[in-house]
Design a protein around this motif. Structure first.
Motif, short mmCIF file in Angstrom:
data_model
loop_
_atom_site.label_atom_id
_atom_site.label_comp_id
_atom_site.label_asym_id
_atom_site.label_seq_id
_atom_site.Cartn_x
_atom_site.Cartn_y
_atom_site.Cartn_z
N ASN A 1 0.90 -1.19 -0.13
CA ASN A 1 0.10 0.00 0.38
C ASN A 1 0.90 1.23 -0.13
OD1 ASN A 1 -2.56 -1.44 -0.16
ND2 ASN A 1 -1.99 -1.72 2.31
N SER B 1 0.55 3.29 -3.10
CA SER B 1 -0.42 4.81 -3.21
C SER B 1 -0.41 6.12 -2.44
CB SER B 1 -1.93 3.88 -3.12
OG SER B 1 -2.23 4.06 -1.85
N VAL B 2 -0.39 6.01 -1.66
CA VAL B 2 0.20 7.10 -0.34
C VAL B 2 1.20 7.29 -0.40
CG1 VAL B 2 1.17 6.98 1.72
CG2 VAL B 2 -0.80 5.31 1.29
N ASN C 1 -0.15 9.50 -3.73
CA ASN C 1 -0.97 10.77 -3.02
C ASN C 1 0.38 11.76 -2.40
OD1 ASN C 1 -3.77 9.83 -4.36
ND2 ASN C 1 -3.60 8.28 -2.40
N MET D 1 -3.21 5.60 6.82
CA MET D 1 -3.79 5.72 5.51
C MET D 1 -2.87 3.81 5.06
SD MET D 1 -2.74 9.41 4.32
CE MET D 1 -1.26 9.50 4.39
N ILE D 2 -2.00 3.73 4.81
CA ILE D 2 -1.54 2.44 4.58
C ILE D 2 -2.17 1.46 5.83
CG2 ILE D 2 0.74 0.73 4.79
CD1 ILE D 2 1.54 2.97 3.68
N SER E 1 -5.38 1.49 6.45
CA SER E 1 -6.73 1.51 5.67
C SER E 1 -6.96 1.13 4.37
CB SER E 1 -7.34 2.95 6.25
OG SER E 1 -6.94 4.14 5.37
N GLU E 2 -5.86 1.07 3.76
CA GLU E 2 -5.91 0.75 2.28
C GLU E 2 -5.72 -0.56 2.27
OE1 GLU E 2 -4.19 2.77 -0.77
OE2 GLU E 2 -4.34 4.75 -0.75
N ASP E 3 -4.93 -1.37 3.51
CA ASP E 3 -4.77 -2.19 2.96
C ASP E 3 -6.08 -3.29 3.92
OD1 ASP E 3 -3.16 -4.66 3.06
OD2 ASP E 3 -3.50 -5.21 5.40
N LEU F 1 -9.14 -2.33 2.81
CA LEU F 1 -10.47 -1.78 2.27
C LEU F 1 -10.15 -3.07 0.99
CD1 LEU F 1 -9.90 2.22 1.10
CD2 LEU F 1 -11.88 0.80 2.32
N ALA F 2 -8.39 -3.22 1.18
CA ALA F 2 -8.79 -4.45 0.38
C ALA F 2 -8.78 -5.66 0.82
CB ALA F 2 -7.26 -4.27 -0.24
#
Lengths: 144, 144
Positions: A104, A107-108, A111, B135-136, B138-140, B142-143
């Motif tokens: 991840n 993408s972080v 951004n 952020m890392i 939360s992206e994880d 989501l995945a």
DNA sequence: AGGTATTGTAACTATACTTGTTACAGTTAT
DNA sequence: ATAACTGTAACAAGTATAGTTACAATACCT
């Protein structure tokens, strides 16, 4: 490496052109002020022409002048014309997809990169070439 | 050139360390996630250690951990630790002092440089390592 | 028309920075 | 002691910038 100073040189060049008004300025004369080789100047002028900031004429009594008025030329335009517009680079090799962070981080970081680049563009958007010219002339007045 | 991606790698590294909490993480393990050589990692860790962001232990079962909590590590600190902090460079050769523009452009460019660098620093100051970690994760999530 | 001045651009060199790599000395746990 | 790390030097490969020379293409001027 020789650090990338094309933006600085481009601002210098455009300031000279702005002072010259509608008259053509030769790469040789610009090179003298910037203290470098005319070809270096012409290379930068090529990038600025591509961004429609300047217009050149070949042939005898040729040269270059601004394509717009100094009020209509913004330092963001200059920055975008001569640089990649990225303050920092993303790694060339992809991170390990076996790792939750590696999966991840890209993408972080991407951004984040956009946010930083945007803030540079916004700040550069506050300056026009006309304003740079004012600063130059007022400094000269102070020295006189 | 290979574009300078040390800041991006540094953020990646610090994120891994933040997740590991108080445990030492080896340069080998970091290198695996970043997908590069352990020496490259140790070089960056050296710069981060110099800025007191991380602390390393030599010897068996050695490694590196954060020197402060993720809430106390700001991305400006990271940026300053691994880069020169200048978005664009000033020309290496001095401009011609015979020219009114050449005489004054350097101080104008220098002030402009400071303004731009300051705006980058301010923007990077808005992000802590803790926030990157969020952020890392939360992206994880989501995945998943 | 012909000579001259100027741009545009290719090609080459020197320099320097980043990344990746190997190697190894120094240090610490077990 | 031995094994496992870090720290760092040294080197190669790749690549970007700046400077330079050279020259074709173009346009002015007489």
């Amino acid at each position: 490496m020789a650090a990338n100073s094309q933006f600085a040189m481009a601002v210098h060049i455009l300031t000279l052109l702005a002072r010259k008004g509608d008259q053509n300025l030769k790469s040789d004369a610009i090179a003298h002020s910037v203290n470098t080789n005319p070809v270096v100047i012409r290379r930068i002028l090529g990038q600025l022409a591509h961004a429609d900031l300047v217009a050149s004429q070949t042939g005898a009594s040729g040269g270059t002048k601004l394509a717009r008025s100094p009020e209509e030329i913004c330092l963001v335009d200059v920055y975008k014309a001569v640089s990649c517009g990225e303050v920092f680079a993303l790694p060339s090799r992809p991170a390990s997809q076996d790792c939750p962070v590696g999966r991840n981080i890209e993408s972080v970081l991407c951004n984040l990169q956009k946010a930083i680049d945007r803030s540079v563009a916004e700040k550069l958007g506050e300056f026009t070439l006309a304003r740079v010219l004012e600063m130059i002339d007022s400094e000269d007045a102070l020295a006189a």
